[in-house]
Design a protein around this motif. Structure first.
Motif, PDB file in Angstrom:
ATOM      1  N   VAL A 195      -3.885   8.672  -1.847  1.00  0.00           N
ATOM      2  CA  VAL A 195      -4.408   7.641  -2.731  1.00  0.00           C
ATOM      3  C   VAL A 195      -4.471   8.202  -4.139  1.00  0.00           C
ATOM      4  O   VAL A 195      -5.047   9.257  -4.378  1.00  0.00           O
ATOM      5  N   GLU A 208       0.822  -1.212   0.000  1.00  0.00           N
ATOM      6  CA  GLU A 208       0.000   0.000   0.000  1.00  0.00           C
ATOM      7  C   GLU A 208       0.856   1.262   0.000  1.00  0.00           C
ATOM      8  O   GLU A 208       0.468   2.283  -0.573  1.00  0.00           O
ATOM      9  N   ASP A 224       1.580   3.493  -3.094  1.00  0.00           N
ATOM     10  CA  ASP A 224       0.514   4.322  -3.668  1.00  0.00           C
ATOM     11  C   ASP A 224       0.165   3.907  -5.098  1.00  0.00           C
ATOM     12  O   ASP A 224      -0.010   4.743  -5.979  1.00  0.00           O
ATOM     13  N   ASN A 225       0.102   2.595  -5.357  1.00  0.00           N
ATOM     14  CA  ASN A 225      -0.255   2.089  -6.689  1.00  0.00           C
ATOM     15  C   ASN A 225       0.688   2.574  -7.791  1.00  0.00           C
ATOM     16  O   ASN A 225       0.317   2.623  -8.957  1.00  0.00           O
TER      17      ASN A 225
END
Length: 549
Positions: free
Chosen positions: A323, A94, A97-98
């Motif tokens: 995010v 996680e 942050d992608n």
């Protein structure tokens, strides 16, 4: 391509095309100053083998915590964590942050190895809450490691650095956000022409500057990123600021005088960085970066600390994460139908309002502080309920079904500094809006028209030498070179009234001799009247009011 570190993880054909292996094989110097010069000159940049040796040495010399995970730890935990999953199917931790894993000429095995290493790092460093730069770092280090375990150990040493004067990689959302703010401050000082362009073509300049690490750790091609990383390992975090400023200078040079490629300047910069090899060589990029006269490392540290303090005062914490979703997705996360209730606006309307709120607060849940149905119509009670909260959102509904309101960037307790007299405070982030009978939002006109702040012949306001006075967010007097700080203050409150308004158009024209300002003064209200005075004059029609934090 004889270096063993490339045999397993790298696509040899792509790698040979990206970086030629033609340089020296040995490095004898040990002095830091000499290493700096050699790193900037690219002494080991054309030798895979020598670069691997230099990275091993530089990373080994990083002062670390007493207990730092090493290659043997990786061997012990990787099977337990990964199991039989293929590397390419593994999820990313996680805290990245992608972020997409840069390919950097890695083959499928190499890209899967990056994911495995990242998962093991997440297991060993539970205190890391936000580190989007890490996939690029691991992907590059894998080029110069004999196996996954060695790459894991190198990455862990970078993360475990415990030298208080040597910052390497941001590992929390607070550190990342303060770095973005610091970068914005540096742009404002050292890239003024590019800064003016960003302000002119972007709705939120902070969003543009928030990409600065992405330019380096992901968008830069391998040939450029590896050269930046060479110098970064020797000289530290300040190199990243220098290179990002140089990128912005080159982008401005290319973009100036040309029509925009799209209506999204953030995407335009990303595209420019991806294709930077067409116009700017790694040597030219570093030359431009080190030609910029920057703050000393100590001054950058002070500026970073001051910005972290400002963020903490705004409620941003070390554990809070960003995010990478669209603004609309931000809004749905914060304003959910099951946990939001209002007598004034619907969930859909509140989501519209929340999408206007500055992005750093977009994930915060709205909390009801004051309601006329619960607390009555006392202004003193309103202040009592709202003081100590920042920012706040004021919503008002009349018996004629009119709905209007304001976003208030600053704590109402600031009014106490004026000794009971009416005085203005707040920032240019304040805005007013109307939802019924139609949706309209009115921002500070200077945000989209900074040229209105002073006549062309007026000199720029001097920049303070005190780092604590050079803080973001950017909607401050110094950001737009306003004649005074009060020019960006839009809130006022006393025992009799509270006011939210924009600048006086007549006063602005007299001060700046600029073109006439648009006459969209407030949320559908008559010119010359402030929001709450208007609502007070309609108190007999007022059915409800609310203030959300």
């Amino acid at each position: 391509m004889d270096s063993p570190g490339y045999n397993c993880f790298v696509d040899g054909e792509k790698m040979t095309a990206a970086i030629q292996d033609l340089g020296p094989k040995e490095l004898s110097c040990t002095e830091l100053q000499e290493l700096k010069q050699l790193a900037r000159q690219g002494y080991w940049a054309r030798s895979h083998e020598l670069r691997g040796k230099v990275y091993q040495r530089l990373i080994r010399d990083i002062p670390c915590r007493t207990v730092t995970p090493d290659a043997s730890v990786y061997s012990d935990i990787v099977g337990k964590l990964v199991g039989k999953h293929g590397g390419s199917s593994l999820p990313l931790p996680e805290f990245v942050d992608n972020t997409q894993v840069p390919s950097y000429c890695l083959n499928a095995r190499g890209q899967g190895a990056v994911r495995k290493i990242l998962l093991c790092i997440a297991n060993q460093f539970p205190d890391i809450s936000f580190c989007p730069a890490l996939p690029a770092v691991v992907a590059l280090l894998l080029h110069y490691s004999l196996d996954e375990a060695e790459c894991f150990e190198k990455a862990c040493r970078i993360l475990a650095c415990n030298d208080p004067g040597r910052k390497l990689v941001d590992q929390s959302f607070l550190a990342f956000e303060s770095s973005c703010m610091t970068f914005g401050d540096l742009v404002n000082k050292y890239c003024q022409a590019a800064h003016k362009l960003m302000v002119a073509v972007s709705e939120d300049v902070l969003q543009v500057y928030a990409d600065w690490q992405r330019w380096l750790f992901g968008e830069l091609p391998l040939s450029h990123f590896a050269r930046v990383f060479d110098v970064f390992l020797v000289e530290g975090y300040k190199v990243l600021y220098r290179v990002a400023l140089a990128i912005l200078k080159f982008f401005h040079k290319v973009r100036a005088g040309q029509p925009p490629e799209s209506d999204n300047v953030r995407q335009d910069i990303r595209t420019f960085v991806k294709d930077i090899a067409k116009t700017v060589s790694p040597e030219k990029l570093l030359e431009k970066a080190f030609a910029i006269r920057l703050f000393s490392r100590k001054e950058i540290q002070l500026l970073q600390m001051a910005n972290e303090k400002a963020l903490k005062q705004k409620g941003i914490t070390v554990k809070q994460k960003s995010v990478s979703l669209s603004k609309r997705q931000f809004v749905h996360l914060a304003v959910h139908a099951e946990n939001f209730h209002s007598e004034i606006v619907s969930v859909r309307e509140m989501r519209d309002i929340w999408s206007w709120v500055p992005e750093r607060f977009a994930l915060c849940q709205p909390l009801l502080l004051f309601s006329s149905l619960q607390h009555g119509y006392s202004l003193a009670r309103f202040y009592f309920q709202c003081e100590g909260r920042e920012p706040t959102l004021l919503l008002i509904k009349t018996t004629q079904k009119e709905v209007c309101g304001a976003y208030l960037s600053t704590d109402w307790s600031e009014r106490n500094k004026f000794g009971g007299k009416l005085g203005f405070f707040g920032t240019g982030e304040c805005f007013v809006f109307r939802l019924q009978p139609e949706v309209q939002r009115y921002e500070w006109v200077v945000i989209k028209h900074p040229e209105l702040t002073r006549p062309p012949e007026a000199p720029a306001a001097p920049t303070s030498s005190n780092p604590s006075e050079r803080l973001s967010p950017f909607l401050a007097a110094r950001h737009f070179n306003l004649p005074s700080k009060s020019e960006s203050m839009f809130m006022a409150g006393s025992v009799d009234c509270l006011i939210i308004e924009r600048e006086n158009p007549r006063k602005r024209r007299e001060q700046t001799r600029a073109p006439k300002l648009p006459e969209c003064s407030r949320a559908g209200l008559k010119p010359g009247r402030d929001l709450v005075s208007y609502c007070t004059s309609l108190s007999r029609r007022l059915t409800g009011g609310a203030c959300c934090h």
